[in-house]
Design a protein around this motif. Structure first.
Motif: not given
Length: 650
Positions: A453-470
């Motif tokens: 579950x933590x890895x799935x949550x981490x994946x969502x946060x990574x996606x948000x971080x990627x959008x913020x990076x863009x």
């Protein structure tokens, strides 16, 4: 495009035509001939001395284009004045030089365009080509020019076939050269079934519109291409008759209506006797203060309009309402160009098309960059998914191992129950230990599920971080663009500051030189002033000495005057005769006969004495004159001896 850039394009063709060996260099003799011809067609005074000095014989070898450019800029292009020469004659000179070497029409006479039309197409190519050497025309401008020619002939251009041809001919050049363009037109690939006369008329119309800046002119009868089956008219063009080829204009003096052929340019509306434009009847100068208005029908004329200038109103009549609307819109466009300070409509349109191409290239580059960024993000996402799959696979392997371990333990437990029934207590203890171990395993499994579950949550946060990076990268690009613009402005201001500093230093040096000159002049003037003061002191000393001499002379003069007066008195006394009876009292009864005798004697004596005094004592007269003329003596002149003598009494 300024005049210098237009002239350089044509001169570039002439220079490359003289480069027979294609080495980038031309012999000096050929450049001298080219320079003389350019002087002639550009109406610039010849300067053979500068020409000989620039191409002097002690330089070895031919001259490259970089070696010819300084002379070309300094002695030719810098002296060119717009409107002082005929641009068409200049283009014909450069075309003649380059066409002999590069233009190769069909030897069988099957060329679509004539030699004169090829020259006009060459001029159009130079106008629409990019400002980069070697000169090429981008595909968009090629399509634009061919569409203009086809539209003038009422035919439709096959864009797909043109795109295929351009894709084959470009070969990494970024466009077509002028010779490739002329070969394409002469091949008849896009102008099949069209007569040469129709092509010539269309090229002439486009040449007048683009090169000569003819915004509109009264249209002549359509070319024969409009009636050929292979050239159907487009839905945007309507053929017009000869009655629509002219406009009626009202005269200023006789006020009659005359049919004239009109031609509109951005700054002037000219009218001629006929469409050949050989006899010009007049012109109307247009500026931002002019206007065009629609007039009601009168005097038997319909579709009337007028052009108002600051000095006069010109009334005209069109053949129909559509032609009047076209003319009024075209004249309003010319007035708008004058108000905006633009001299050519097509130069403005070309610049706008170039800006649009640059914007398309920028959007394409941005899109490619965005695609690359998305691709990188997709690869990162796939890598994260692979890691997640590996974790899930590890979890499944752990569950399988746990199940196998559980089954093995159960088998061992059953065997222990069958074999060790006596040792029940030990078996119970072993069972308890096994249960405790199972609890630990379940806790481990629970921790594994939480980890997933933590890895799935981490994946969502990574996606948000990627959008913020863009988004951050986009902001960074905008900030970099603004920073680059500010740096460019700062560099421009620094250049201006350096220029002002240089001007200030030059002014300071000039001021110091002037100050030294003024200082030297002041020293000279001070020296002259000191000399003048010395001379003035000497003059004052001399004047005092002279004044002393004058005063001494005046004292001597007064002394002499006093002496003269004294001697005059003495002389007057001596000149008085002593006669007997002078002291006697005159008796009335005396001798009357003696009185006239004594009077006559006294008169003769006085006259004789005066003559003697004048003859024997001239110094006395001079002393009298000096006394009477002396301004500073203050002594009145002495009276005459006769006046000082006392008359004798009888």
């Amino acid at each position: 495009m300024d005049l210098r850039a237009e002239l350089l394009k044509s001169i570039w063709y002439a220079f490359t035509a003289l480069d027979v060996e294609k080495s980038g260099k031309v012999s000096k003799s050929q450049l001298k001939v080219l320079s003389h011809n350019l002087y002639t067609v550009l109406c610039i005074p010849h300067d053979p001395v500068a020409l000989e000095e620039h191409f002097r014989d002690d330089d070895d070898g031919p001259v490259s284009s970089q070696g010819y450019m300084p002379y070309l800029n300094k002695y030719i292009l810098d002296k060119v004045e717009e409107g002082a020469f005929v641009k068409e004659n200049f283009d014909e000179l450069c075309w003649t030089l380059t066409a002999k070497k590069n233009y190769k029409p069909d030897r069988n006479g099957n060329s679509v365009v004539s030699h004169q039309d090829a020259f006009k197409l060459w001029c159009l190519f130079n106008f629409l080509s990019e400002d980069k050497y070697p000169l090429v025309m981008v595909p968009d401008e090629v399509e634009y020019l061919l569409k203009k020619i086809c539209t003038a002939m009422n035919v439709e251009l096959n864009s797909c076939e043109l795109d295929d041809y351009l894709a084959q001919e470009q070969q990494g050049q970024g466009g077509l050269t002028v010779w490739q363009f002329l070969d394409m037109v002469n091949s008849g690939r896009f102008l099949r079934g069209i007569e040469q006369e129709a092509v010539s008329m269309a090229v002439e119309e486009v040449y007048q519109e683009v090169i000569e800046d003819v915004l509109k002119q009264a249209r002549s009868p359509q070319c024969p291409a409009a009636q050929t089956p292979s050239c159907p008219p487009t839905r945007f063009l309507i053929p017009v008759s000869r009655a629509q080829g002219y406009l009626w204009k009202k005269g200023q003096l006789r006020r009659n209506w005359s049919e004239r052929w009109f031609t509109l340019k951005p700054s002037v509306l000219s009218y001629y006797m006929s469409e050949e434009r050989k006899e010009k009847k007049g012109s109307i100068t247009l500026d931002k203060h002019c206007c065009v208005e629609v007039l009601p029908d009168r005097d038997g004329k319909r579709c009337m309009f007028c052009v108002k200038t600051s000095s006069r109103t010109y009334e005209m009549s069109a053949s129909d309402t559509r032609q009047r609307q076209e003319w009024t819109l075209a004249i309003q466009t010319a007035i708008r160009l004058q108000a905006e300070g633009k001299n050519s409509l097509h130069k403005d349109l070309k610049q706008k098309r170039r800006e649009q191409r640059e914007q398309r290239e920028q959007r394409k580059a941005a899109k490619e960059e965005e695609t690359q960024r998305l691709k990188q993000l997709q690869e990162e996402k796939e890598r994260k998914l692979q890691e997640l799959e590996l974790l899930k696979e590890a979890q499944r392997q752990a569950e399988i191992l746990l199940q196998e371990e559980e089954q093995r333990r159960r088998q061992q437990h059953e065997e222990m129950q069958r074999t060790l029934e006596i040792q029940l207590q030990e078996a119970e203890q072993a069972r308890a230990s096994m249960q405790a171990e199972m609890v630990l395993k379940e806790a481990e499994a629970e921790r594994q599920r939480k980890r997933i579950l933590e890895l799935e949550d981490m994946q969502e946060r990574l996606q948000e971080a990627l959008q913020q990076e863009v988004k951050a990268r986009q902001d960074e690009e905008s900030v970099r663009y603004a920073q680059a613009r500010l740096l460019a402005e700062e560099e421009e201001k620094l250049k201006q500051l350096m220029k002002l500093k240089e001007e200030q230093e030059e002014y300071i040096i000039k001021t110091q030189l002037e100050k030294q000159v003024l200082k030297q002049e002041m020293e000279n003037k001070n020296k002259c002033l000191e000399d003048a003061q010395k001379q003035l002191e000497e003059v004052r000393v001399n004047r005092q000495r002279v004044d002393q001499d004058v005063m001494a002379a005046q004292r001597k003069l007064r002394q002499a005057s006093t002496n003269v007066k004294h001697w005059n008195v003495q002389m007057n006394r001596l000149m008085h005769p002593i006669e007997p009876g002078d002291k006697r009292t005159n008796v009335s009864g005396g001798f009357a006969g003696y009185q006239p005798l004594l009077s006559g004697r006294d008169s003769s004596l006085r006259l004789k004495q005066r003559v003697e005094d004048k003859g024997n004592d001239p110094m006395r007269d001079n002393s009298k004159d000096n006394v009477s003329n002396g301004g500073n003596s203050g002594v009145p002149p002495s009276p005459d001896a006769d006046t000082m003598t006392t008359e004798p009494t009888n």
